[in-house]
Design a protein around this motif. Structure first.
Motif, short mmCIF file in Angstrom:
data_model
loop_
_atom_site.label_atom_id
_atom_site.label_comp_id
_atom_site.label_asym_id
_atom_site.label_seq_id
_atom_site.Cartn_x
_atom_site.Cartn_y
_atom_site.Cartn_z
N LYS A 267 -15.25 -38.75 -1.48
CA LYS A 267 -16.15 -38.65 -2.61
C LYS A 267 -16.26 -37.21 -3.05
N GLY A 268 -15.93 -37.01 -4.29
CA GLY A 268 -16.05 -35.69 -4.86
C GLY A 268 -17.42 -35.50 -5.48
N PRO A 269 -17.66 -34.35 -6.08
CA PRO A 269 -18.96 -34.05 -6.68
C PRO A 269 -19.38 -35.07 -7.75
N ALA A 270 -18.46 -35.57 -8.53
CA ALA A 270 -18.79 -36.51 -9.59
C ALA A 270 -19.28 -37.83 -9.00
N GLU A 271 -18.61 -38.31 -7.95
CA GLU A 271 -19.02 -39.55 -7.33
C GLU A 271 -20.38 -39.41 -6.66
N LYS A 272 -20.59 -38.26 -5.99
CA LYS A 272 -21.88 -38.02 -5.34
C LYS A 272 -22.99 -37.94 -6.38
N ALA A 273 -22.72 -37.28 -7.49
CA ALA A 273 -23.72 -37.19 -8.56
C ALA A 273 -24.02 -38.57 -9.13
#
Length: 143
Positions: free
Chosen positions: A30-36
């Protein structure tokens, strides 16, 4: 030559398989976009729950306020009725109402006046019942 082609296809298949495996592993991280996105989903869900709780609380408070207004209206109407009665207008009767139950408190000069007060109050609209705490005192004179 057949062996060369077979080895070539095996290597190509192995490289394709490894590439697909690496790509799938990269997708699972999970990258930053998925976490956000997950954070936004969690906050939205919590806000929805908070909104539902607030809605329930407001409805409950409105019901309580409505009951209070109804009780105040009943008390006012009962007092108005007692004051409008020729025999009871000079008496001192305390009237309180809780959930449509009217409580009468005071000292009257005759049992007939007590009965009349109870009858008048019982006949009022929205009065569920009457708690009689009126007392009779032969020495009490209507003021």
């Amino acid at each position: 030559m057949n062996t060369f082609k077979a080895n070539y296809f095996r290597r190509l298949l192995a490289i394709t398989f490894l590439s697909a495996l690496v790509a799938m592993t990269a997708c699972d991280q999970k990258g930053p976009a998925e976490k956000a996105g997950q954070k936004i989903d969690q906050v939205t869900e919590k806000a929805g729950k908070d909104l539902e709780n607030a809605k329930t609380s407001v409805a409950k408070d409105a019901t309580t306020a409505g009951n209070y207004m109804d009780d105040a209206m009943i008390t006012a109407k009962v007092k108005e009725t007692l004051v409008a009665d020729d025999l009871l207008k000079a008496t001192q009767i305390e009237v309180t109402t809780v959930d449509g139950v009217v409580k009468l408190n005071g000292i009257l000069s005759s049992e007939q006046l007590i009965g009349r007060a109870i009858t008048l109050v019982t006949s009022q609209k929205y009065v569920k019942s009457v708690v009689n705490e009126l007392q009779f005192s032969a020495g009490e004179v209507a003021k």
